[in-house]
Design a protein around this motif. Structure first.
Motif, PDB file in Angstrom:
ATOM      1  N   ARG B  11       0.833  -1.203   0.000  1.00  0.00           N
ATOM      2  CA  ARG B  11       0.000   0.000   0.000  1.00  0.00           C
ATOM      3  C   ARG B  11       0.869   1.255   0.000  1.00  0.00           C
ATOM      4  O   ARG B  11       0.626   2.209  -0.725  1.00  0.00           O
ATOM      5  CB  ARG B  11      -0.893  -0.045   1.243  1.00  0.00           C
ATOM      6  CG  ARG B  11      -1.875   1.088   1.357  1.00  0.00           C
ATOM      7  CD  ARG B  11      -2.900   0.795   2.423  1.00  0.00           C
ATOM      8  NE  ARG B  11      -2.284   0.507   3.719  1.00  0.00           N
ATOM      9  CZ  ARG B  11      -2.968   0.276   4.837  1.00  0.00           C
ATOM     10  NH1 ARG B  11      -4.279   0.285   4.813  1.00  0.00           N
ATOM     11  NH2 ARG B  11      -2.355   0.033   5.966  1.00  0.00           N
ATOM     12  N   SER B  12       1.914   1.220   0.814  1.00  0.00           N
ATOM     13  CA  SER B  12       2.837   2.355   0.867  1.00  0.00           C
ATOM     14  C   SER B  12       3.462   2.603  -0.506  1.00  0.00           C
ATOM     15  O   SER B  12       3.565   3.731  -0.957  1.00  0.00           O
ATOM     16  CB  SER B  12       3.940   2.076   1.886  1.00  0.00           C
ATOM     17  OG  SER B  12       3.768   2.881   3.013  1.00  0.00           O
ATOM     18  N   SER B  13       3.902   1.492  -1.150  1.00  0.00           N
ATOM     19  CA  SER B  13       4.538   1.620  -2.464  1.00  0.00           C
ATOM     20  C   SER B  13       3.567   2.203  -3.483  1.00  0.00           C
ATOM     21  O   SER B  13       3.914   3.119  -4.224  1.00  0.00           O
ATOM     22  CB  SER B  13       4.997   0.247  -2.961  1.00  0.00           C
ATOM     23  OG  SER B  13       6.034  -0.238  -2.161  1.00  0.00           O
ATOM     24  N   LEU B  14       2.326   1.649  -3.477  1.00  0.00           N
ATOM     25  CA  LEU B  14       1.359   2.071  -4.488  1.00  0.00           C
ATOM     26  C   LEU B  14       1.017   3.549  -4.344  1.00  0.00           C
ATOM     27  O   LEU B  14       0.679   4.203  -5.320  1.00  0.00           O
ATOM     28  CB  LEU B  14       0.089   1.223  -4.389  1.00  0.00           C
ATOM     29  CG  LEU B  14       0.265  -0.256  -4.733  1.00  0.00           C
ATOM     30  CD1 LEU B  14      -1.057  -0.996  -4.616  1.00  0.00           C
ATOM     31  CD2 LEU B  14       0.825  -0.428  -6.135  1.00  0.00           C
ATOM     32  N   GLU B  16       3.094   5.816  -3.441  1.00  0.00           N
ATOM     33  CA  GLU B  16       4.280   6.653  -3.647  1.00  0.00           C
ATOM     34  C   GLU B  16       4.300   7.196  -5.068  1.00  0.00           C
ATOM     35  O   GLU B  16       4.062   6.457  -6.022  1.00  0.00           O
ATOM     36  CB  GLU B  16       5.543   5.807  -3.457  1.00  0.00           C
ATOM     37  CG  GLU B  16       5.771   5.415  -2.034  1.00  0.00           C
ATOM     38  CD  GLU B  16       6.945   6.155  -1.438  1.00  0.00           C
ATOM     39  OE1 GLU B  16       7.544   6.982  -2.144  1.00  0.00           O
ATOM     40  OE2 GLU B  16       7.256   5.892  -0.272  1.00  0.00           O
ATOM     41  N   GLY B  17       4.628   8.457  -5.183  1.00  0.00           N
ATOM     42  CA  GLY B  17       4.719   9.054  -6.504  1.00  0.00           C
ATOM     43  C   GLY B  17       5.782   8.389  -7.349  1.00  0.00           C
ATOM     44  O   GLY B  17       5.571   8.132  -8.537  1.00  0.00           O
ATOM     45  N   ARG B  18       6.905   8.026  -6.712  1.00  0.00           N
ATOM     46  CA  ARG B  18       8.007   7.474  -7.516  1.00  0.00           C
ATOM     47  C   ARG B  18       7.644   6.110  -8.086  1.00  0.00           C
ATOM     48  O   ARG B  18       8.112   5.735  -9.153  1.00  0.00           O
ATOM     49  CB  ARG B  18       9.289   7.393  -6.688  1.00  0.00           C
ATOM     50  CG  ARG B  18       9.154   6.542  -5.474  1.00  0.00           C
ATOM     51  CD  ARG B  18      10.438   6.364  -4.709  1.00  0.00           C
ATOM     52  NE  ARG B  18      10.130   5.519  -3.559  1.00  0.00           N
ATOM     53  CZ  ARG B  18      10.754   5.515  -2.432  1.00  0.00           C
ATOM     54  NH1 ARG B  18      11.777   6.295  -2.247  1.00  0.00           N
ATOM     55  NH2 ARG B  18      10.397   4.716  -1.449  1.00  0.00           N
ATOM     56  N   PHE B  19       6.766   5.365  -7.362  1.00  0.00           N
ATOM     57  CA  PHE B  19       6.360   4.069  -7.894  1.00  0.00           C
ATOM     58  C   PHE B  19       5.524   4.263  -9.151  1.00  0.00           C
ATOM     59  O   PHE B  19       5.756   3.613 -10.175  1.00  0.00           O
ATOM     60  CB  PHE B  19       5.571   3.288  -6.844  1.00  0.00           C
ATOM     61  CG  PHE B  19       5.096   1.943  -7.319  1.00  0.00           C
ATOM     62  CD1 PHE B  19       5.989   0.903  -7.508  1.00  0.00           C
ATOM     63  CD2 PHE B  19       3.764   1.719  -7.601  1.00  0.00           C
ATOM     64  CE1 PHE B  19       5.569  -0.333  -7.954  1.00  0.00           C
ATOM     65  CE2 PHE B  19       3.326   0.485  -8.049  1.00  0.00           C
ATOM     66  CZ  PHE B  19       4.225  -0.547  -8.225  1.00  0.00           C
ATOM     67  N   LYS B  20       4.571   5.183  -9.063  1.00  0.00           N
ATOM     68  CA  LYS B  20       3.715   5.426 -10.225  1.00  0.00           C
ATOM     69  C   LYS B  20       4.545   5.876 -11.424  1.00  0.00           C
ATOM     70  O   LYS B  20       4.369   5.400 -12.544  1.00  0.00           O
ATOM     71  CB  LYS B  20       2.670   6.493  -9.884  1.00  0.00           C
ATOM     72  CG  LYS B  20       1.617   5.999  -8.908  1.00  0.00           C
ATOM     73  CD  LYS B  20       0.672   7.120  -8.498  1.00  0.00           C
ATOM     74  CE  LYS B  20      -0.113   6.760  -7.255  1.00  0.00           C
ATOM     75  NZ  LYS B  20      -0.587   7.924  -6.522  1.00  0.00           N
ATOM     76  N   MET B  21       5.460   6.801 -11.157  1.00  0.00           N
ATOM     77  CA  MET B  21       6.328   7.292 -12.238  1.00  0.00           C
ATOM     78  C   MET B  21       7.102   6.145 -12.872  1.00  0.00           C
ATOM     79  O   MET B  21       7.171   6.011 -14.100  1.00  0.00           O
ATOM     80  CB  MET B  21       7.334   8.316 -11.683  1.00  0.00           C
ATOM     81  CG  MET B  21       6.833   9.737 -11.610  1.00  0.00           C
ATOM     82  SD  MET B  21       6.394  10.346 -13.231  1.00  0.00           S
ATOM     83  CE  MET B  21       8.030  10.427 -13.970  1.00  0.00           C
ATOM     84  N   ALA B  22       7.700   5.325 -11.991  1.00  0.00           N
ATOM     85  CA  ALA B  22       8.537   4.231 -12.480  1.00  0.00           C
ATOM     86  C   ALA B  22       7.707   3.241 -13.293  1.00  0.00           C
ATOM     87  O   ALA B  22       8.162   2.739 -14.327  1.00  0.00           O
ATOM     88  CB  ALA B  22       9.212   3.523 -11.315  1.00  0.00           C
TER      89      ALA B  22
END
Lengths: 233, 470
Positions: B11-14, B16-22
């Motif tokens: 949930r934390s990862s999802l 995160e802005g950087r996860f979406k970007m990546a």
């Protein structure tokens, strides 16, 4: 409930905690005063099992902390000076997560009750923690402790950085908990807060508990405590 | 508790802005690479099939000529383009897939250094295997580097431990959460990759190969999940952890693969091209030359043959001397080329052993070896094709010389053969290494990969257990 027997911690050439013997009964709050580095946090760390004592023992509800690192945690709650939490989760989600880690699956309304008991409004609980002030995060920290229904509470300068109102609310909450029979060990610099809530006030210096003041009937005055404190250190 | 931690990690990862970007960036790159590679594969396959048909038609329909002239005329053979070569192009780009076969010489399509695998040039080509092998690990590091380090630095670890979390549960939960995040991006990639197989109408065997490739990549991702958690727990601070994990990535994905190739070349240098061919030329002089007839070896062969058949001149032999001596020359030439090629192959083999040693250090190298082998684009499959092509050449040229020997009169260079003869000549029917052999061949490497996965996991648990909250 909280008990230390000749608890001692050495760091190479330094004595962080020297021969501490202490017993805190249910319904009792013990405040530790002392300068930075006097050993207050080391004491709490020993009870939490984060620091292995060089000698002596720490007990929670009769369980030796070193021998029962997980089991002893069931009876305690901990409130650090800075509660960071997970910024991209809401206050409620944080509370739920930390409660689940402790083995509790609370219903949402129970969680909301805990938040409210800790002084956080329900709608604030729905906001992400990244938007919280320090005081609000601290309240979630308190809610985490409340949700655990702990018998022993460890507080490491919990009111530092809180505004007077929040700090006062916090004191009232502690007094409530005291009535419910919780045993608490609180490290603090706040003499007024200590006077308000503590049954006993201990003053530490160089790892030693050098002075214990009785405040059972709330008989001490802040001025007195300050004088003893200044003399002691 | 493990599931709770995993859920929280995901949930934390999802969020995160950087996860979406990546994810957006990686998905774009992956689709681009897949589309590009498949497009290339499809056009190459079509070209090859056409060219292979054309080559044989040209052979069948060549104008009437003497059979030995046909050996000089020569023909082309093509390494089959396997369905999975779009997924992992392997060494195909370096080796080429086309070979010219003719009499007297064993051509080596491109027997140069590029035959050895792994180069920075390869890194530059955007293939699905590159995205999965190099970029996805980077995503895993970005997600995992502060899994433990951030908790430790910001004090959440103290709170978690005071709540009674077990360090090992923390590891399993975090790794499970990272797995979920990784799979949320890898699974769509895997499915998109399968579209290529569907489009090319691959058989069951290739689906099985693809499944195995995916298994290999999953284990490979697992290694990076363990590594990033290991470094995170070891470093204790997010910035140290990030630098540490990125250094490992550079080491595993860039330095070791490139370094191993360079080191292997230095340790076991292949002879320079010129020297290699000079040596062959020298050795060719030491035997029968089918076209000369005046060299000592031909003369000796002639004397022996005349004596054997009790005749005094080649005209009286029961067969066409010209064809006979041509085949003897061919045999010598084949022997010389084979000898030098074997020597060169031994050098390459030693180089590859060094390279395989690097696989112990770098799961990237290991994954590459496995993925290429399964895709049929590895060096071994290429060498297998070369060997088959050479066997075919020997067979075809032998057939032509035999015809010259048996069915033509001595001195009859004007006699010719036509379509009905050439169309009956032996055909090149290459059978790639059988799947069972491929499978048993890769088992040890698979084993090493899973040992890597296990050991990195165990060390990570160790570091989690040792992690101090203060």
């Amino acid at each position: 409930m909280i008990s230390a027997k000749q608890l001692t911690k050495h760091y190479s050439d330094q004595v962080a905690l020297n021969n501490l013997t202490l017993d805190i009964a249910p319904g009792e709050i013990f405040c530790l005063l002392g300068q930075n580095g006097a050993g207050k946090t080391t004491t709490i760390n020993c009870f939490l099992g984060f620091v292995q004592p060089t000698s002596g023992q720490a007990f929670i509800n009769g369980l030796n902390v070193t021998e029962h690192p997980i089991e002893s945690k069931k009876y305690l709650a901990y409130l650090p000076e800075v509660v960071v939490l997970y910024p991209n989760l809401t206050g409620l989600e944080n509370l739920d997560y930390f409660s689940r880690i402790a083995g509790f699956r609370h219903e949402k309304n129970e969680l909301v009750m805990c938040l409210e008991a800790a002084g956080l409004k329900e709608e604030d609980g729905m906001k992400r923690v990244s938007a919280y002030s320090k005081g609000m995060r601290q309240k979630v920290g308190i809610a985490i402790a409340l949700a655990k229904k702990a018998k022993a509470l460890f507080l490491d300068e919990p009111t530092s950085g809180l505004d007077p109102k929040a700090s006062n609310d916090f004191s009232e909450l502690l007094l409530e908990l005291k009535k419910d029979g919780i045993a608490a060990l609180m490290a603090t610099h706040d003499i007024f807060r200590a006077k308000d809530v503590a049954n006993r006030i201990g003053i530490m210096k160089d790892g030693r508990l050098v002075n214990i003041l009785d405040n059972n009937k709330n008989s001490l005055h802040a001025k007195e405590i300050e004088e003893v404190y200044l003399q002691t250190i | 508790m493990i599931l709770t931690i995993a859920k929280q990690e995901l949930r934390s990862s999802l969020r995160e802005g950087r996860f979406k970007m990546a994810v957006i960036l990686l998905s774009g790159l992956f689709l681009l690479s897949l589309f590009g590679a498949y497009d290339y594969y499809a056009s190459l396959k079509k070209q090859h099939e056409e060219a292979a048909g054309t080559a044989r038609r040209q052979w069948d329909n060549q104008e009437e000529k003497n059979p030995h002239s046909a050996a000089h005329y020569g023909t082309y053979v093509f390494k089959p383009i396997y369905p999975l070569s779009y997924f992992d192009r392997g060494v195909d780009g370096f080796t080429g897939n086309t070979l010219f076969l003719e009499g007297h010489r064993s051509n080596q399509s491109k027997f140069n250094a590029a035959e050895d695998r792994s180069d920075f040039a390869r890194l530059a080509s955007l293939t699905p295997a590159f995205v999965l092998g190099v970029l996805v690990p980077l995503l895993i590091i970005v997600l995992g580097f502060n899994a433990a380090a951030a908790d430790r630095e910001n004090g959440n670890l103290r709170l978690l431990m005071a709540q009674g979390v077990k360090p090992s549960a923390l590891f399993w939960g975090k790794s499970l959460g990272l797995w979920a995040a990784t799979l949320s991006i890898a699974l769509p990639f895997f499915m998109a990759g399968a579209v290529g197989l569907l489009a090319s109408g691959a058989d069951n065997e290739h689906w099985l190969r693809y499944a195995l490739i995916l298994l290999v990549y999953m284990a490979y991702f697992g290694c990076f999940i363990h590594l990033s958690l290991l470094v995170s727990a070891w470093a204790g601070r997010p910035n140290v952890s990030l630098v540490g994990a990125l250094s490992l990535w550079v080491l595993i994905c860039l330095l070791v693969p490139k370094g191993a190739v360079n080191f292997a070349r230095q340790l076991h240098p292949a002879p320079p091209w010129q020297a290699y061919h000079d040596a062959i030329k020298e050795d060719l002089k030491k035997g029968v030359d089918g076209h000369d007839g005046t060299d000592v070896f031909s003369k000796k062969l002639q004397e022996e043959t005349l004596k054997k058949y009790g005749v005094d001149s080649v005209q009286h032999l029961p067969f066409n001397w010209a064809g006979f001596v041509m085949q003897k020359g061919e045999e010598h030439e084949t022997y010389v080329f084979q000898k030098h090629k074997t020597k060169l192959l031994e050098v390459y083999q030693r180089q590859r052993q060094v390279h395989q040693l690097a696989a112990f250090i770098s799961p990237y190298v290991l994954t590459g070896i496995l993925s290429q082998r399964l895709a049929g684009t590895d060096v071994d499959t290429y060498f297998d094709f070369l060997a088959a092509a050479e066997r075919y050449r020997v067979q075809l040229v032998g057939e032509l010389n035999q015809d010259l020997t048996d069915n033509f009169k001595y001195g009859d260079w004007g006699g010719t053969r036509g379509k009905e003869f050439f169309a009956k000549n032996v055909r090149f029917d290459y059978q790639p290494p059988a799947f069972n052999d491929v499978l048993s061949g890769i088992l040890p490497s698979m084993g090493i990969l899973f040992i890597w996965l296990t050991i990195s996991g165990l060390i990570a648990v160790l570091f989690f257990n040792k992690m101090k909250p203060v």
